[in-house]
Design a protein around this motif. Structure first.
Motif, PDB file in Angstrom:
ATOM      1  N   ALA A 185       0.837  -1.102  -0.148  1.00 17.86           N
ATOM      2  CA  ALA A 185      -0.033   0.142   0.058  1.00 17.86           C
ATOM      3  C   ALA A 185       1.114   1.276  -0.101  1.00 17.86           C
ATOM      4  CB  ALA A 185      -0.702  -0.112   1.059  1.00 17.86           C
ATOM      5  N   VAL A 186       0.394   2.430  -0.290  1.00 14.79           N
ATOM      6  CA  VAL A 186       1.004   3.601  -0.300  1.00 14.79           C
ATOM      7  C   VAL A 186      -0.100   4.700   0.356  1.00 14.79           C
ATOM      8  CG1 VAL A 186       1.777   3.407  -2.516  1.00 14.79           C
ATOM      9  CG2 VAL A 186      -0.117   4.193  -2.506  1.00 14.79           C
ATOM     10  N   MET A 187       0.563   5.472   1.183  1.00 15.57           N
ATOM     11  CA  MET A 187      -0.255   6.501   1.885  1.00 15.57           C
ATOM     12  C   MET A 187      -0.563   7.663   1.000  1.00 15.57           C
ATOM     13  SD  MET A 187      -1.364   7.559   4.813  1.00 15.57           S
ATOM     14  CE  MET A 187      -0.511   6.693   6.120  1.00 15.57           C
ATOM     15  N   ARG A 188      -1.900   8.098   0.835  1.00 13.02           N
ATOM     16  CA  ARG A 188      -2.220   8.942  -0.121  1.00 13.02           C
ATOM     17  C   ARG A 188      -2.005  10.394   0.698  1.00 13.02           C
ATOM     18  NH1 ARG A 188      -7.896   6.613  -1.866  1.00 13.02           N
ATOM     19  NH2 ARG A 188      -8.344   8.206  -0.506  1.00 13.02           N
ATOM     20  N   SER A 189      -2.312  11.521  -0.092  1.00  9.81           N
ATOM     21  CA  SER A 189      -2.096  12.973   0.335  1.00  9.81           C
ATOM     22  C   SER A 189      -3.177  13.195   1.454  1.00  9.81           C
ATOM     23  CB  SER A 189      -2.049  13.959  -0.851  1.00  9.81           C
ATOM     24  OG  SER A 189      -3.066  13.929  -1.344  1.00  9.81           O
ATOM     25  N   ASP A 190      -4.343  12.301   1.336  1.00  8.29           N
ATOM     26  CA  ASP A 190      -5.486  12.574   2.116  1.00  8.29           C
ATOM     27  C   ASP A 190      -5.503  11.655   3.487  1.00  8.29           C
ATOM     28  OD1 ASP A 190      -6.118  10.380   1.278  1.00  8.29           O
ATOM     29  OD2 ASP A 190      -7.982  10.766   0.428  1.00  8.29           O
ATOM     30  N   VAL A 195      -4.525   0.344  -1.513  1.00 15.98           N
ATOM     31  CA  VAL A 195      -3.664  -0.921  -1.646  1.00 15.98           C
ATOM     32  C   VAL A 195      -3.535  -0.963  -3.179  1.00 15.98           C
ATOM     33  CG1 VAL A 195      -4.090  -3.451  -1.467  1.00 15.98           C
ATOM     34  CG2 VAL A 195      -5.121  -2.088   0.441  1.00 15.98           C
ATOM     35  N   VAL A 196      -1.921  -1.143  -3.231  1.00 15.76           N
ATOM     36  CA  VAL A 196      -1.799  -1.415  -4.781  1.00 15.76           C
ATOM     37  C   VAL A 196      -1.205  -2.832  -5.099  1.00 15.76           C
ATOM     38  CG1 VAL A 196      -0.836   1.131  -4.722  1.00 15.76           C
ATOM     39  CG2 VAL A 196       0.657  -0.863  -4.101  1.00 15.76           C
ATOM     40  N   GLY A 197      -1.290  -3.702  -4.309  1.00 20.39           N
ATOM     41  CA  GLY A 197      -1.157  -5.262  -4.806  1.00 20.39           C
ATOM     42  C   GLY A 197      -0.770  -6.011  -3.611  1.00 20.39           C
ATOM     43  N   ARG A 198      -0.175  -7.392  -3.655  1.00 18.67           N
ATOM     44  CA  ARG A 198      -0.039  -8.332  -2.742  1.00 18.67           C
ATOM     45  C   ARG A 198       1.612  -8.555  -2.742  1.00 18.67           C
ATOM     46  NH1 ARG A 198      -2.874  -9.583   1.282  1.00 18.67           N
ATOM     47  NH2 ARG A 198      -2.247 -11.735   1.170  1.00 18.67           N
ATOM     48  N   ILE A 199       2.187  -8.829  -1.628  1.00 19.65           N
ATOM     49  CA  ILE A 199       3.520  -8.807  -1.578  1.00 19.65           C
ATOM     50  C   ILE A 199       4.124 -10.370  -2.534  1.00 19.65           C
ATOM     51  CG2 ILE A 199       5.522  -9.600  -0.074  1.00 19.65           C
ATOM     52  CD1 ILE A 199       4.425  -7.593   1.880  1.00 19.65           C
ATOM     53  N   LYS A 200       2.789 -11.093  -2.235  1.00 15.40           N
ATOM     54  CA  LYS A 200       3.264 -12.677  -2.708  1.00 15.40           C
ATOM     55  C   LYS A 200       2.957 -12.437  -4.442  1.00 15.40           C
ATOM     56  CE  LYS A 200      -1.444 -14.330  -2.104  1.00 15.40           C
ATOM     57  NZ  LYS A 200      -2.297 -15.440  -1.526  1.00 15.40           N
ATOM     58  N   ASP A 201       2.486 -11.410  -4.855  1.00 14.56           N
ATOM     59  CA  ASP A 201       2.443 -11.362  -6.385  1.00 14.56           C
ATOM     60  C   ASP A 201       3.466 -10.698  -6.867  1.00 14.56           C
ATOM     61  OD1 ASP A 201      -0.288 -12.718  -5.991  1.00 14.56           O
ATOM     62  OD2 ASP A 201      -1.300 -10.810  -5.685  1.00 14.56           O
ATOM     63  N   VAL A 202       4.245 -10.165  -6.087  1.00 12.31           N
ATOM     64  CA  VAL A 202       5.340  -9.256  -6.740  1.00 12.31           C
ATOM     65  C   VAL A 202       6.172 -10.141  -7.625  1.00 12.31           C
ATOM     66  CG1 VAL A 202       7.351  -8.000  -6.201  1.00 12.31           C
ATOM     67  CG2 VAL A 202       5.389  -7.504  -5.041  1.00 12.31           C
ATOM     68  N   ILE A 203       6.480  -9.833  -8.888  1.00  9.94           N
ATOM     69  CA  ILE A 203       7.314 -10.764  -9.812  1.00  9.94           C
ATOM     70  C   ILE A 203       8.679 -10.155  -9.736  1.00  9.94           C
ATOM     71  CG2 ILE A 203       7.666 -11.296 -12.327  1.00  9.94           C
ATOM     72  CD1 ILE A 203       4.767 -10.494 -12.618  1.00  9.94           C
ATOM     73  N   ILE A 204       9.813 -10.955  -9.505  1.00  9.11           N
ATOM     74  CA  ILE A 204      11.174 -10.673  -9.338  1.00  9.11           C
ATOM     75  C   ILE A 204      11.784 -10.846 -10.594  1.00  9.11           C
ATOM     76  CG2 ILE A 204      13.226 -10.639  -8.105  1.00  9.11           C
ATOM     77  CD1 ILE A 204      11.801 -11.197  -5.631  1.00  9.11           C
ATOM     78  N   ARG A 205      11.927 -10.159 -11.682  1.00  4.95           N
ATOM     79  CA  ARG A 205      12.636 -10.426 -12.938  1.00  4.95           C
ATOM     80  C   ARG A 205      13.899  -9.589 -12.940  1.00  4.95           C
ATOM     81  NH1 ARG A 205      13.556  -8.138 -17.862  1.00  4.95           N
ATOM     82  NH2 ARG A 205      12.953  -9.051 -19.608  1.00  4.95           N
ATOM     83  N   GLY A 206      14.984 -10.525 -13.014  1.00  9.16           N
ATOM     84  CA  GLY A 206      16.256 -10.163 -13.235  1.00  9.16           C
ATOM     85  C   GLY A 206      16.656  -9.200 -11.999  1.00  9.16           C
ATOM     86  N   GLY A 207      16.097  -9.416 -10.756  1.00 10.17           N
ATOM     87  CA  GLY A 207      16.388  -8.775  -9.700  1.00 10.17           C
ATOM     88  C   GLY A 207      15.758  -7.403  -9.467  1.00 10.17           C
ATOM     89  N   GLU A 208      14.596  -7.236 -10.496  1.00 16.93           N
ATOM     90  CA  GLU A 208      13.976  -5.888 -10.608  1.00 16.93           C
ATOM     91  C   GLU A 208      12.438  -6.365  -9.944  1.00 16.93           C
ATOM     92  OE1 GLU A 208      14.877  -2.769 -10.892  1.00 16.93           O
ATOM     93  OE2 GLU A 208      16.799  -3.402 -11.373  1.00 16.93           O
ATOM     94  N   ASN A 209      11.906  -5.525  -9.091  1.00 17.80           N
ATOM     95  CA  ASN A 209      10.675  -5.874  -8.636  1.00 17.80           C
ATOM     96  C   ASN A 209       9.661  -5.613  -9.621  1.00 17.80           C
ATOM     97  OD1 ASN A 209      11.409  -6.929  -6.466  1.00 17.80           O
ATOM     98  ND2 ASN A 209      10.932  -5.487  -5.150  1.00 17.80           N
ATOM     99  N   VAL A 210       8.756  -6.175 -10.262  1.00 15.84           N
ATOM    100  CA  VAL A 210       7.624  -5.729 -10.782  1.00 15.84           C
ATOM    101  C   VAL A 210       6.163  -5.771 -10.299  1.00 15.84           C
ATOM    102  CG1 VAL A 210       6.188  -6.253 -13.176  1.00 15.84           C
ATOM    103  CG2 VAL A 210       8.808  -6.622 -13.050  1.00 15.84           C
ATOM    104  N   TYR A 211       5.535  -4.914 -10.128  1.00 15.28           N
ATOM    105  CA  TYR A 211       4.352  -4.905  -9.464  1.00 15.28           C
ATOM    106  C   TYR A 211       3.337  -5.252 -10.357  1.00 15.28           C
ATOM    107  CZ  TYR A 211       7.025  -3.053  -5.820  1.00 15.28           C
ATOM    108  OH  TYR A 211       8.265  -3.072  -4.922  1.00 15.28           O
ATOM    109  N   PRO A 212       2.611  -6.372 -10.445  1.00 13.05           N
ATOM    110  CA  PRO A 212       1.299  -6.752 -11.273  1.00 13.05           C
ATOM    111  C   PRO A 212       0.434  -5.698 -11.531  1.00 13.05           C
ATOM    112  CG  PRO A 212       2.049  -8.585 -10.049  1.00 13.05           C
ATOM    113  CD  PRO A 212       2.625  -7.375  -9.321  1.00 13.05           C
TER     114      PRO A 212
END
Length: 306
Positions: A185-190, A195-212
């Motif tokens: 999740a990210v904290m909004r200005s308000d 919620v922007v995704g799930r930790i278990k869904d993060v794709i690690i491609r060549g050491g870079e995090n990709v958020y589905p």
């Protein structure tokens, strides 16, 4: 003909009704009469004093809070008379949520109408009532209820098993009592969390995090794509690669990987651009209407292994 007049009747103005919330009244009653009987479930023989419901309400309240239920959100109860009904009612009051009662005798079209019109985000329900299969009906109703994000089943063994498995509990709840939901999740200005995704869904491609979710939201802007889910699949060199499952606006149309790749080029980082594409008629769903990404990952892995 005598003139018609409006009439009204009301009770005495004194004493004025107390300006007290349901939550505050429950806490006050528990302090004043902790040992008095408050709730009896004749069918199972369970009994509660006033101090017990006040404590037991905290558990479902924490569970609803973990599902990101906020003040003003709608929580529906689809069940016959049972103690969980009462506890859920007080739990929503603790959170400032709005309780929506759904008749347990309703069939598919009726609960769908209520859930959609009320904007229900969480459904608390019995798995079945009389000859009605609430699980199947909830899954069908979820397709018409965009706000509905979770279904919690009363008495479902899987929902209670965590309490009986200390190792799994330790994975989810840290020593300070904080529950780790696995959400990103990210904290909004308000001041609200988004919620922007799930930790278990993060794709690690060549050491870079990709958020589905980021990739999905971008691909949703493609004119031919009606819906999309992005998952990671094993890759010998990079660890994981990006795979997109898409539902097309025109079921008779065709789409290959080159078109989405060209659409992403220059607008989305290369690491986030899907390498694989699968066109499907729909996605596997849970009873609460959430996409089963685990099944999509397994499907993609099997297809690539051929």
């Amino acid at each position: 003909m005598a003139e018609q007049q409006l009439s009204e009747e009301h009770g005495d103005d004194e004493p004025a009704p107390p300006a007290e919330t349901i939550r505050a009244r429950l806490d006050r009653t528990a302090l004043a009469f902790p040992d008095r009987e408050a709730l009896v479930d004749v069918e199972t023989g369970r009994r509660w004093t006033w101090s017990a419901p006040a404590a037991d309400v905290d558990r479902p309240a924490r569970g609803l809070r973990a599902l990101v239920v906020r003040p003003g959100d709608r929580v529906a109860v689809w069940a016959a008379n049972c103690p969980e009904w009462v506890l859920t009612q007080y739990a929503t009051a603790r959170l400032g949520a709005v309780l929506v009662s759904v008749d347990p005798a309703y069939r598919t079209r009726e609960p769908a109408y209520v859930l959609r019109r009320a904007g229900v985000s969480v459904l608390v329900a019995q798995p079945s009532y009389r000859d009605g299969d609430h699980r199947a009906m909830a899954a069908e109703a979820a397709t018409d209820c965009p706000a509905l994000r979770e279904a919690v089943w009363i008495g479902e063994p899987g929902r209670h098993r965590l309490l009986e498995e200390p190792e799994r509990t330790a994975e989810a709840v840290d020593p300070d009592g904080w529950m780790h939901t696995g959400d990103l999740a990210v904290m909004r200005s308000d001041g609200y969390l988004a919620v922007v995704g799930r930790i278990k869904d993060v794709i690690i491609r060549g050491g870079e995090n990709v958020y589905p979710r980021e990739v999905e939201e971008f691909l949703h802007t493609h004119p031919a794509i009606a819906d999309v889910q992005v998952v990671g699949v094993p890759d010998e060199h990079l660890g994981e690669e990006v795979c997109a499952f898409v539902v097309l606006r025109d079921p008779a149309a065709a789409l290959d990987i080159e078109e989405p790749a060209a659409f992403c080029r220059g607008r989305l980082a290369h690491d986030k651009t899907p390498r694989y594409l699968r066109v499907v008629p729909g996605f596997p769903l849970t009873a609460g209407g959430k996409v089963r990404k685990t099944e999509l990952r397994d499907l993609a892995a099997r297809a690539l292994a051929r």
